[in-house]
Write an enzyme that holds these catalytic residues in place. Structure first.
Site, mmCIF file in Angstrom:
data_model
loop_
_atom_site.group_PDB
_atom_site.id
_atom_site.type_symbol
_atom_site.label_atom_id
_atom_site.label_comp_id
_atom_site.label_asym_id
_atom_site.label_seq_id
_atom_site.Cartn_x
_atom_site.Cartn_y
_atom_site.Cartn_z
ATOM 1 N N SER A 96 0.835 -1.191 0.000
ATOM 2 C CA SER A 96 0.000 0.000 0.000
ATOM 3 C C SER A 96 0.874 1.246 0.000
ATOM 4 O O SER A 96 1.985 1.229 0.531
ATOM 5 C CB SER A 96 -0.902 0.025 1.232
ATOM 6 N N THR A 97 0.371 2.323 -0.589
ATOM 7 C CA THR A 97 1.007 3.635 -0.477
ATOM 8 C C THR A 97 0.363 4.428 0.641
ATOM 9 O O THR A 97 0.998 4.803 1.628
ATOM 10 C CB THR A 97 0.886 4.423 -1.797
ATOM 11 N N THR A 99 -2.010 3.747 2.984
ATOM 12 C CA THR A 99 -2.180 3.182 4.323
ATOM 13 C C THR A 99 -0.884 3.243 5.114
ATOM 14 O O THR A 99 -0.861 3.657 6.275
ATOM 15 C CB THR A 99 -2.683 1.734 4.246
ATOM 16 N N ARG A 147 -3.448 -5.079 7.333
ATOM 17 C CA ARG A 147 -3.931 -4.988 5.944
ATOM 18 C C ARG A 147 -3.755 -6.380 5.356
ATOM 19 O O ARG A 147 -2.629 -6.798 5.048
ATOM 20 C CB ARG A 147 -3.131 -3.935 5.181
ATOM 21 N N HIS A 174 -13.258 -2.101 4.335
ATOM 22 C CA HIS A 174 -12.188 -1.102 4.294
ATOM 23 C C HIS A 174 -12.688 0.152 5.022
ATOM 24 O O HIS A 174 -12.893 1.202 4.404
ATOM 25 C CB HIS A 174 -11.816 -0.780 2.850
ATOM 26 N N GLN A 177 -10.943 3.769 4.758
ATOM 27 C CA GLN A 177 -11.199 4.494 3.522
ATOM 28 C C GLN A 177 -12.526 5.243 3.588
ATOM 29 O O GLN A 177 -12.648 6.378 3.113
ATOM 30 C CB GLN A 177 -11.196 3.540 2.320
ATOM 31 N N ASN A 205 -14.974 -4.445 -1.116
ATOM 32 C CA ASN A 205 -14.806 -4.010 0.275
ATOM 33 C C ASN A 205 -14.980 -2.502 0.446
ATOM 34 O O ASN A 205 -15.532 -2.048 1.446
ATOM 35 C CB ASN A 205 -13.430 -4.449 0.802
ATOM 36 N N ASP A 270 -13.841 2.381 -8.061
ATOM 37 C CA ASP A 270 -12.624 1.821 -7.479
ATOM 38 C C ASP A 270 -11.991 0.938 -8.544
ATOM 39 O O ASP A 270 -12.554 0.735 -9.621
ATOM 40 C CB ASP A 270 -12.976 1.037 -6.205
ATOM 41 N N SER A 274 -8.416 -6.031 -8.187
ATOM 42 C CA SER A 274 -7.680 -5.858 -6.945
ATOM 43 C C SER A 274 -6.459 -6.761 -6.908
ATOM 44 O O SER A 274 -6.319 -7.695 -7.726
ATOM 45 C CB SER A 274 -8.594 -6.158 -5.747
ATOM 46 N N CYS A 310 -10.517 5.769 -4.456
ATOM 47 C CA CYS A 310 -9.605 5.601 -3.321
ATOM 48 C C CYS A 310 -8.153 5.383 -3.727
ATOM 49 O O CYS A 310 -7.270 5.377 -2.864
ATOM 50 C CB CYS A 310 -10.086 4.475 -2.412
#
Length: 352
Positions: A96-97, A99, A147, A174, A177, A205, A270, A274, A310
């Site tokens: 993640s960036t 988070t 996460r 999530h 978010q 999510n 989104d 994923s 997000c």
């Protein structure tokens, strides 16, 4: 010396938003006080929050932005450090960036320490069970943030940890978010009660908690997903129940993107693919044909409608014309990830 933060692509606030924020500052102390009972609680999904707790977390997030953010005159070095001596271990099964950066930076601003634990850093899922990991980390840290891929993993952590656990993403929820999204919408519109939120994309999510949170704040929810990509049925039923309790319309479901967007004030999408779904890329892109949020689709929303995503985004999901437009709240939304995780951590530790 920390530099103060600056918003990127921040649309001008409406008069309603300015009035809402002004009145909110006056009422903020009362709403934040509702978090006094939040100490020691896990943060797993939005529906576990009372309406008062949701309001308190949003207002505490705004308080931290006022204290540590772009408009603050307080020196970050001498600003309050309520989490001095506290620490959070951050389990990252998925990269993640936002988070990671938001949690590490936010914990530092509050005076605490964060520890990044990637897949190759600890024994999780290899030689050590989730239960044992939870019990060990609880001995070292004040909080555990996770996460993960499977929601069962974060549930297992919260079952056995003796310190509060934060769900930083699972395949079902999530919630961090959603706090950032709702904060961005209140910053723009003021009170969002009665506004209509349209989701266009995968029933994932991010949608799950956004539905729950939007319904709690009195927003109307409209969802477009392709056949086979519907939201979790149990979460849909919970959303419908919350909508009825908060006096909003029943949740509208469709497979046609334009039907969901028509009459909306907020359009959200989104990623369609994923992490862990890379092998499905070609199939998913084909099945999501017609779901790109572009100028034509945004044109079917209400005048003044805004766009959320997000991140990270891909061009098949949203055109550059929309993504970088004044309608886009994407970058303020991303910044809010820090203020909201700061609020959650402080509330869980009773250090408001």
């Amino acid at each position: 010396m920390f530099s103060t933060l600056r918003y990127v692509n921040q649309p001008a606030l409406s008069s309603a938003a300015k009035n809402f924020m002004k009145n909110g500052v006056a009422k903020r102390g009362m709403s934040i006080a509702a978090l006094n009972g939040f100490e020691g609680k896990h943060f797993i999904s939005i529906d576990q929050l009372s309406n008062e707790e949701l309001r308190g977390l949003l207002d505490l997030s705004k308080k931290y932005r006022d204290t540590y953010g772009k408009a603050s005159t307080v020196d970050p070095i001498t600003a309050p450090k309520p989490l001095t001596g506290q620490s959070v271990s951050m389990i990252f099964q998925k990269r993640s960036t936002r988070t990671r950066v938001s949690t590490e930076t936010g914990m530092t601003l509050l005076g605490g320490q964060s520890l990044f634990l990637g897949p190759s850093d600890i024994q999780l899922g290899v030689n050590e069970s989730m239960r044992d990991t939870a019990l060990v980390l609880s001995r070292f840290n004040s909080l555990v943030l996770a996460r993960v891929f499977s929601h069962n993993d974060v549930l297992e952590l919260s079952k056995h940890a003796t310190v509060p656990v934060i769900n930083a993403l699972s395949d079902l929820h999530h919630p961090l978010q959603t706090l950032a999204d709702l904060m961005a919408l209140e910053d723009h519109f003021g009170d969002v009660k009665g506004k209509t939120l349209a989701w266009v994309g995968d029933g994932n999510n991010v949608l799950h908690d956004l539905m729950l949170g939007g319904a709690k704040l009195g927003m109307n929810i409209r969802v477009a997903t392709p056949e086979g990509y519907e939201a979790n049925e149990g979460i849909l039923e919970t959303t419908k129940k919350l909508a009825a309790e908060n006096g909003t319309e029943d949740v509208f479901l469709t497979t046609v993107a334009s039907e969901a967007v028509k009459g909306s004030d907020v359009v959200v999408t989104d990623t369609w693919v994923s992490m862990g779904q890379e092998e499905e890329y070609e199939q998913r892109v084909k099945e999501f044909d017609g779901y790109q949020v572009n100028a034509n689709l945004m044109g079917q929303a209400n005048p003044g409608a805004v766009f959320l995503h997000c991140l990270p985004r891909h061009r098949e999901e949203v055109s550059d014309e929309v993504f970088y437009s004044p309608q886009s709240l994407v970058f303020p939304e991303a910044e809010n990830r820090m203020w909201t995780v700061m609020a959650v951590m402080a509330a869980q530790l009773g250090k408001l």
